[in-house]
Design a protein around this motif. Structure first.
Motif, short mmCIF file in Angstrom:
data_model
loop_
_atom_site.label_atom_id
_atom_site.label_comp_id
_atom_site.label_asym_id
_atom_site.label_seq_id
_atom_site.Cartn_x
_atom_site.Cartn_y
_atom_site.Cartn_z
N THR A 97 40.16 44.99 50.84
CA THR A 97 39.06 44.28 50.17
C THR A 97 37.72 44.97 50.39
O THR A 97 36.75 44.62 49.74
N LYS A 107 40.43 38.53 42.69
CA LYS A 107 40.00 39.53 43.67
C LYS A 107 38.85 38.98 44.50
O LYS A 107 37.96 38.32 43.95
N ASP A 139 38.66 36.63 39.17
CA ASP A 139 39.86 37.25 38.59
C ASP A 139 40.88 37.60 39.67
O ASP A 139 41.52 38.66 39.62
N ARG A 178 36.53 34.32 45.02
CA ARG A 178 37.34 35.24 44.22
C ARG A 178 36.89 35.19 42.76
O ARG A 178 36.48 34.16 42.27
#
Length: 140
Positions: A123, A33, A31, A29
């Motif tokens: 995602t 995300k 940040d 990940r």
């Protein structure tokens, strides 16, 4: 002992050229995300079984143990997912090397969810989960 078995299984994965630099112990990940990249996640685990297969024997840390490792393959494309999956599957039949232990060859664990590829539209990544196991005994 748990770390030694984990390191031995990870070494089998890292011996596959296409997997070098792509084995992680957590989902990547940045940040918060998920990173859009091709890689695998190797989850650490405790022994699934601990015993010497004798009715009267007590469990000891160095008893016969069964180790199971779950691998999540993550890729940006279906082709990438299958390429990494093929590479991961090459550990089947390989023998992990753990100091002071005699290990059986790695096998694929059959299961309900294992082996089913999925695409996550949130995602924008493809996923495939596979599980592997091997037995470890005290060296003679």
């Amino acid at each position: 002992m748990m770390l030694a078995h984990f390191v031995a299984f990870r070494a089998l994965l890292l011996a596959v050229a296409v997997l070098v630099g792509k084995v992680y112990d957590n989902v990547r990940r940045v940040d918060g995300k998920p990173v859009r990249a091709n890689y695998i996640v190797l989850f650490p685990d405790a022994p699934a079984e601990l015993g010497d297969n004798r009715f009267t024997s007590r469990q000891r840390a160095d008893s016969r143990s069964k180790w199971r490792y779950d691998v999540r393959i993550v890729a940006t494309t279906a082709d990438g997912l299958l390429e990494l999956s093929d590479a991961v599957m090459t550990v089947i039949g390989k023998i992990p090397v753990v100091s002071g232990r005699r290990c059986d060859p790695v096998s694929l664990v059959p299961g309900v969810e294992e082996g089913k590829g999925r695409f996550d539209p949130v995602t924008d990544l493809h996923y495939l989960d596979l599980s592997f196991e091997f037995v470890s005994r005290r060296a003679a």
